[in-house]
Design a protein around this motif. Structure first.
Motif, PDB file in Angstrom:
ATOM      1  N   THR A  72       0.925  -1.235   0.119  1.00 22.77           N
ATOM      2  CA  THR A  72      -0.089  -0.162  -0.140  1.00 22.77           C
ATOM      3  C   THR A  72       0.812   1.346   0.130  1.00 22.77           C
ATOM      4  O   THR A  72       0.524   2.277  -0.529  1.00 22.77           O
ATOM      5  CB  THR A  72      -0.889   0.004   1.202  1.00 22.77           C
ATOM      6  OG1 THR A  72      -1.736  -1.061   1.296  1.00 22.77           O
ATOM      7  CG2 THR A  72      -2.065   1.116   1.233  1.00 22.77           C
ATOM      8  N   TRP A 117      -9.596  13.013  -3.594  1.00 21.38           N
ATOM      9  CA  TRP A 117      -8.897  11.771  -3.627  1.00 21.38           C
ATOM     10  C   TRP A 117      -7.615  11.496  -2.861  1.00 21.38           C
ATOM     11  O   TRP A 117      -7.159  10.872  -2.222  1.00 21.38           O
ATOM     12  CB  TRP A 117      -8.688  11.369  -5.068  1.00 21.38           C
ATOM     13  CG  TRP A 117     -10.075  11.410  -5.855  1.00 21.38           C
ATOM     14  CD1 TRP A 117     -10.749  12.041  -6.848  1.00 21.38           C
ATOM     15  CD2 TRP A 117     -11.219  10.400  -5.570  1.00 21.38           C
ATOM     16  NE1 TRP A 117     -11.555  11.556  -7.238  1.00 21.38           N
ATOM     17  CE2 TRP A 117     -12.236  10.610  -6.522  1.00 21.38           C
ATOM     18  CE3 TRP A 117     -11.328   9.442  -4.538  1.00 21.38           C
ATOM     19  CZ2 TRP A 117     -13.275   9.933  -6.236  1.00 21.38           C
ATOM     20  CZ3 TRP A 117     -12.798   8.760  -4.520  1.00 21.38           C
ATOM     21  CH2 TRP A 117     -13.736   9.183  -5.478  1.00 21.38           C
ATOM     22  N   LEU A 151      -8.269  11.284   0.812  1.00 22.94           N
ATOM     23  CA  LEU A 151      -8.613  10.044   0.895  1.00 22.94           C
ATOM     24  C   LEU A 151      -7.638   8.944   1.131  1.00 22.94           C
ATOM     25  O   LEU A 151      -7.372   8.160   2.130  1.00 22.94           O
ATOM     26  CB  LEU A 151      -9.795   9.520  -0.138  1.00 22.94           C
ATOM     27  CG  LEU A 151     -10.359   7.900   0.233  1.00 22.94           C
ATOM     28  CD1 LEU A 151     -10.900   8.056   1.577  1.00 22.94           C
ATOM     29  CD2 LEU A 151     -11.043   7.648  -1.048  1.00 22.94           C
ATOM     30  N   ALA A 152      -6.497   9.198   0.113  1.00 20.80           N
ATOM     31  CA  ALA A 152      -5.412   8.471   0.129  1.00 20.80           C
ATOM     32  C   ALA A 152      -4.475   8.681   1.381  1.00 20.80           C
ATOM     33  O   ALA A 152      -4.124   7.816   1.978  1.00 20.80           O
ATOM     34  CB  ALA A 152      -4.585   8.685  -1.288  1.00 20.80           C
ATOM     35  N   GLY A 164      -5.642   9.762   4.378  1.00 23.97           N
ATOM     36  CA  GLY A 164      -6.326   9.369   5.458  1.00 23.97           C
ATOM     37  C   GLY A 164      -6.117   7.733   5.497  1.00 23.97           C
ATOM     38  O   GLY A 164      -5.887   7.093   6.460  1.00 23.97           O
ATOM     39  N   GLY A 165      -5.954   7.199   4.105  1.00 27.11           N
ATOM     40  CA  GLY A 165      -5.912   5.718   4.377  1.00 27.11           C
ATOM     41  C   GLY A 165      -4.384   5.250   4.821  1.00 27.11           C
ATOM     42  O   GLY A 165      -4.164   4.442   5.474  1.00 27.11           O
ATOM     43  N   LEU A 205      -8.749  -1.095   6.341  1.00 25.25           N
ATOM     44  CA  LEU A 205      -9.589   0.127   6.137  1.00 25.25           C
ATOM     45  C   LEU A 205      -8.767   1.145   5.215  1.00 25.25           C
ATOM     46  O   LEU A 205      -9.203   1.784   4.539  1.00 25.25           O
ATOM     47  CB  LEU A 205     -10.304   0.877   7.311  1.00 25.25           C
ATOM     48  CG  LEU A 205     -11.025   1.992   7.010  1.00 25.25           C
ATOM     49  CD1 LEU A 205     -12.243   1.706   5.954  1.00 25.25           C
ATOM     50  CD2 LEU A 205     -11.738   2.512   8.337  1.00 25.25           C
ATOM     51  N   GLY A 206      -7.436   1.353   5.735  1.00 23.19           N
ATOM     52  CA  GLY A 206      -6.384   2.169   4.909  1.00 23.19           C
ATOM     53  C   GLY A 206      -6.240   1.363   3.700  1.00 23.19           C
ATOM     54  O   GLY A 206      -6.190   2.417   2.715  1.00 23.19           O
ATOM     55  N   CYS A 214      -8.968   2.707   1.666  1.00 24.98           N
ATOM     56  CA  CYS A 214      -9.109   4.048   1.268  1.00 24.98           C
ATOM     57  C   CYS A 214      -8.014   4.450   0.138  1.00 24.98           C
ATOM     58  O   CYS A 214      -8.372   4.873  -0.720  1.00 24.98           O
ATOM     59  CB  CYS A 214      -8.661   4.769   2.445  1.00 24.98           C
ATOM     60  SG  CYS A 214     -10.047   4.983   3.757  1.00 24.98           S
ATOM     61  N   SER A 248      -9.577   2.795  -3.187  1.00 26.58           N
ATOM     62  CA  SER A 248     -10.693   3.681  -3.737  1.00 26.58           C
ATOM     63  C   SER A 248     -10.127   5.212  -4.348  1.00 26.58           C
ATOM     64  O   SER A 248     -10.862   5.674  -5.137  1.00 26.58           O
ATOM     65  CB  SER A 248     -11.699   4.096  -2.739  1.00 26.58           C
ATOM     66  OG  SER A 248     -11.935   2.747  -1.951  1.00 26.58           O
ATOM     67  N   ALA A 249      -9.265   5.621  -3.558  1.00 29.20           N
ATOM     68  CA  ALA A 249      -8.547   6.999  -3.894  1.00 29.20           C
ATOM     69  C   ALA A 249      -8.010   6.761  -5.496  1.00 29.20           C
ATOM     70  O   ALA A 249      -8.205   7.658  -6.212  1.00 29.20           O
ATOM     71  CB  ALA A 249      -7.516   7.298  -2.910  1.00 29.20           C
TER      72      ALA A 249
END
Length: 326
Positions: free
Chosen positions: A125, A147, A150-151, A153-154, A307-308, A311, A314-315
């Protein structure tokens, strides 16, 4: 894939040649008509499996020794198969191959160092921030900042919460630094791969670049690999095992990814669109890595890490999809 702005003209046609330079169907060959998405999925599964198996060699050959030997074995196979011709090549073409080799070597080494200190899913990741950066590079909408947030935050969930290290302990700071370096190299690898694939027939450019990569890693891994083989009770078996792992990483994934990029280039995408689409095709990679880490290495991530990863995936998907109509 290109790093230029949206005014860049379309790239020239990709040479329709086989690995040895002979004429071949533009979209045929050993891989047949397999579409780019399928090639990327295969590359991800093979790559992550190879990474997981490579960790078992660290104890005998060391991280740097394992990385060096893998590149040597892969380069030897490609050189024998393609017999690349350098005569008549421009300095720009050779520089592109050298850049790809350097980026590949650095990415290989930094990611191996990351996986020696962090769980495979976490490491993948962090490394995937490189392709995500490529996907966001050409963004011209303010909404694309969402985005990026969000990344971020992940990554925060992955690295700061839930104890993502071994046994639930905090993550190794040096491992995080290695992961960041691998991400930078991954971005360079994507850029360089498309350039080399556009100017070299077949996989000749990949053979040259992988040879350069082995040479780049030699000062770091040659001694460690030599001592590992010399100190082994079965050096021949160890070398054969390393060669087998080298087929899974980096040889087969690199061939699949270069083929996927070529098929994107032969489509109707503008030059700057290759990286966006390629990045979304790679977006499930952190999730694949986490699954392989669980199945092969028994690495179980906590809810915060999962969850990270979600994220970041998804980003990447969101940033690339919303860039399609820019």
């Amino acid at each position: 894939m290109s790093t230029t702005d949206h005014r860049e003209p379309a790239a020239p046609a990709i040479p329709s040649t086989s690995a040895t330079g002979a004429a071949a169907p533009a979209d045929g060959g050993v891989l047949g008509p397999a579409p780019a998405p399928l090639l990327c999925v295969l590359a991800m599964v093979v790559l992550q499996t190879g990474l997981a198996l490579a960790t078992h060699l660290f104890g005998s050959l060391g991280v740097m020794g394992t990385s060096f030997l893998r590149l040597c074995c892969a380069a030897a196979v490609l050189l024998a198969a393609t017999r690349p011709r350098l005569r008549g090549r421009s300095a720009r073409d050779l520089a592109a191959a050298a850049l790809l080799g350097t980026a590949s070597a650095a990415m290989t080494l930094f990611f191996a160092l990351t996986t020696s200190r962090l769980p495979l899913g976490t490491a993948a990741t962090l490394e995937f921030l490189g392709p995500l950066a490529v996907a966001l590079m050409h963004s011209r909408r303010v909404s694309h900042l969402a985005w990026a947030v969000l990344a971020a935050g992940g990554v925060a969930l992955l690295t700061l919460l839930g104890g993502g290290g071994a046994g639930g302990h905090a993550l190794d700071p040096l491992g995080l630094a290695y992961g960041g370096a691998a991400a930078v190299c991954y971005a360079g690898y994507i850029v360089a791969t498309s350039k080399v694939g556009a100017v070299f027939p077949g996989f000749q450019g990949l053979a040259v670049s992988m040879t350069v990569g082995a040479a780049v890693l030699a000062p770091f891994g040659l001694s460690e690999a030599w001592h590992g083989l010399a100190g082994s009770a079965h050096p021949g078996q160890l070398l054969l095992t390393t060669a087998g792992v080298a087929m899974l990483l980096p040889l087969i994934p690199y061939v699949l990814e270069m083929t996927a990029l070529r098929r994107l280039q032969m489509g109707h995408l503008p030059a700057e669109g290759w990286g966006r689409v390629f990045s979304i095709l790679l977006s499930p990679e952190p999730a694949v890595s986490a699954l392989v880490g669980l199945l092969v290495l028994g690495q179980l991530l906590g809810w915060a890490q999962l969850l990270g990863i979600a994220c970041v995936v998804s980003a990447s998907a969101g940033a690339t999809l919303t860039s399609r109509h820019d």
